[in-house]
Design a protein around this motif. Structure first.
Motif: not given
Length: 692
Positions: A333-337, A542-546
């Motif tokens: 996911s983007a919010d890991f960065m 893809h992201c870690a969760s949807s």
């Protein structure tokens, strides 16, 4: 008499309703359930849920009803008992001896299951036939076993639904069906992720206690069996109840709500699982809104300078035959960065590499599964309803990124640390001309660590360097697509690499270890002769969760992506809205490739590029453009949301969070564009027009 005979159904039914109510309440207050509910909404969710549960249990009681239907003492009388036993033995021998019997024709373990069932039937029937004095005791044992199976299945299903919801924020769907198909990986994943032995012991202990209770309350009903007339009355009543339940589910399963979590919580997982199992591919033209086909194609193709499906892509500059390494990272996911606001220092290498790269700051994944990300990066087309193209039967001979590279004389490979038969990847990539390097290509001494999903990413990094070194010696440029695996539950990896222990089984550890492995890969790559002539494309699948407040929460599809090439790609940030399907056409543009294209993604640096993105689940198809999210769903449902970025400390290009407010009056132009995109893509796939 008749009311007494339904006592087992009542006790099991009440137990099932209690368990279902408890799991529904757990879902309501689960941290992943980010929506809020009023008191009346909770009552509505629980009421519809109980109705669904009653219908489901009635249908699931068929096996118990059949058991009671065939309970009889007269069938053991001469000559019926011996005739029935003889027939059972003949069926057993038929399955055992005849090489191409009907059970073996189904393949898999069907024949073994049938053989075991008939064998047990012969054993118990024979005992009851030849030991009439023990008949009641044997019948009690069988009755206890059946009650125990029902009790354990009820509990096991509830536990399974909890863990599935805990992971995805959803009831059963296509992913649950996949989990049954790929049992080796999934069982291994469960064994490594959860305390399986205590969990199963607890399930069996509770199941045993419930069974004892119901058995003691109902065993007397086996002493006085109903006569034929009573059986017909019971059977007729049961058939009516099953019919009513089937009809009722056809209505209750179509109840919709603006609150996605409400829909999921009030549903029953078993009908959703059945629906997913029987709807691997959704027929767009049957379930989704549509317009005239020619108009749909004209509307969709109008975005291109050449408004045709097959277009000539030309460059005024000479082609650059640089090597290309595409690294798709599992669940990043983007919010890991740190760029997107994370403060846990999970991706120090990727954050540093992003500052040296062409970074796409506003890019969205097409879906929430690995196969959907691979589809977007390989076929460069919008997602379609149902499963990814990768998992469909008609998945070969497509126009792919690999076919473009092959036409330029490249060596093309797909690299994967696990067994590539999983998710049908081997079938898809091999069927489209890719060479395959997967776990089967590893020698034992090349594996420092592995879990059920594959070898550790650092081991795959070393293997990738070996492969690329061999390719570079051939004199041909290479294109390698590497799919990582370590950032996947159970999130295990070798100890001593990062500051989070390998047995912590944390998502954060999986992310940080993947970042560590990529740093090791680049350290090794820099020492190779081919490094300076190579373009590296790094992007999440893809992201870690949807899970989110709406069908398609924007922040759950925002992924990081960057293109790095030493002294070739200048560091920059590209902030316009774009899709995962635009990445590889953009890379081809950077290489000045001339080719005939059937890609539906665009080079984002061309004048014709229109900022937009496609995001989807297996049934909700979304189109993002002009600060609107338009979603089309079965059965011809259209929803449209206005998008407004939430205030935050980050600059707008790195702020991933949006308020999604549903509109009463849709923007018809965007609705038409949404329908045109998905209808045209579905039509072209159906008619093989996206083949090579």
């Amino acid at each position: 008499m008749i009311t007494q005979k339904i006592k087992p159904f009542l006790y099991l039914g009440i137990f099932y309703l209690i368990v279902s109510l408890v799991i529904r309440l757990v879902f309501l207050f689960h941290p992943i359930t980010t929506a809020s509910f009023s008191f009346f909404e909770i009552i509505k969710v629980l009421s519809i849920g109980i109705i669904n549960d009653i219908f489901v249990f009635t249908i699931a009681s068929v096996f118990l009803a059949l058991y009671f239907l065939f309970l009889s003492n007269s069938k053991y009388d001469k000559p019926y008992g011996h005739i029935i036993l003889g027939i059972l033995i003949l069926i057993f021998l038929y399955i055992l001896v005849i090489p191409n019997n009907i059970f073996k024709q189904y393949g898999g373990s069907i024949a073994e299951i049938a053989l075991a069932f008939i064998g047990l039937k012969i054993l118990f029937f024979g005992l009851m036939l030849f030991l009439p004095s023990k008949r009641i005791q044997i019948r009690n044992v069988l009755y206890f076993i059946i009650l125990f199976l029902y009790s354990v299945i009820i509990i096991f299903n509830a536990v399974s639904e909890y863990f599935f919801y805990n992971e995805f924020g959803l009831r059963y769907n296509f992913i649950a069906v996949d989990y049954l198909i790929y049992t080796n990986e999934v069982i291994g994943n469960i064994m490594e992720s959860y305390p399986v032995v205590p969990l199963f012991l607890s399930i069996f202990a509770v199941g045993l206690a419930i069974t004892f209770f119901i058995y003691r309350k109902t065993r007397k009903e086996l002493l006085d069996l109903p006569n034929l007339k009573q059986k017909f009355i019971l059977l007729g009543s049961f058939i009516v109840l099953v019919a009513v339940s089937l009809l009722g589910l056809s209505f209750t399963t179509k109840i919709t709500s603006p609150n996605v979590f409400a829909e999921e919580i009030e549903a029953n997982g078993l009908p959703k699982f059945y629906w997913a199992f029987t709807h691997n591919e959704l027929d767009y033209f049957q379930f989704y809104p549509k317009i005239d086909q020619k108009l749909a194609e004209k509307t969709f193709l109008s975005q291109y300078t050449q408004p045709t499906l097959t277009r000539n892509i030309t460059s005024e500059q000479p082609e650059l035959k640089k090597n290309v390494v595409l690294i798709s990272i599992e669940s990043l996911s983007a919010d890991f960065m740190e760029h997107y606001g994370n403060t846990e220092k999970l991706t120090p290498f990727l954050d540093s590499l992003a500052d040296k790269s062409m970074m796409f700051t506003n890019l969205y994944a097409t879906g929430n599964r690995t196969v959907r990300g691979l589809e977007a990066l390989t076929l460069c087309i919008p997602p379609t309803a149902g499963e990814s193209i990768i998992k469909r039967e008609n998945n070969k001979n497509k126009f792919t990124t690999g076919s473009v590279f092959k036409s330029k004389g490249y060596d093309v490979k797909f690299l994967y640390g696990g067994y590539s038969y999983f998710d049908n990847m081997q079938d898809f990539f091999a069927g489209n001309g890719y060479g395959i390097v997967d776990r089967d290509n590893f020698k034992p001494e090349e594996i420092s660590f592995a879990n059920v999903w594959g070898v550790a990413d650092e081991d795959m990094a070393k293997k990738a360097i070996q492969v690329m070194n061999a390719e570079s010696k051939s004199g041909k440029p290479f294109f390698n697509h590497w799919m990582t695996v370590s950032n996947h539950r159970p999130f295990t990896y070798p100890d001593g690499r990062i500051d989070i222990p390998g047995n912590a089984k944390s998502r954060e550890g999986g992310v940080k270890y993947t970042d560590y492995s990529l740093r090791k890969f680049f350290e090794m790559a820099k020492k190779q002769d081919w490094y300076k002539n190579t373009v590296f494309v790094i992007i999440a699948d893809h992201c870690a969760s949807s899970a989110g407040d709406t069908e398609l929460p924007m922040d759950k599809y925002k992924i990081p992506a960057m293109v790095y090439s030493d002294r070739f790609i200048q560091p920059q940030k590209f902030d316009k809205l774009m899709s995962q399907i635009d990445v590889m056409p953009t890379v081809f543009g950077l290489l000045n490739f001339n080719y005939q294209s059937k890609f539906l993604g665009q080079d984002v640096f061309t004048k014709e590029f229109q900022p937009k993105a496609y995001i989807a689940t297996y049934q909700d198809l979304g189109f993002v453009k002009d600060d609107h999210l338009t979603i089309i769903s079965p059965v011809r449902i259209i929803r449209q949301y206005s998008l407004k970025q939430k205030p935050g400390k980050l600059s707008p290009k790195f702020n991933i969070y949006y308020d999604e407010n549903i509109l009463k009056d849709n923007n018809q132009k965007l609705v038409d564009e949404t329908i045109s995109a998905y209808q045209s893509t579905s039509y072209w796939l159906k008619n093989n027009q996206l083949n090579r």
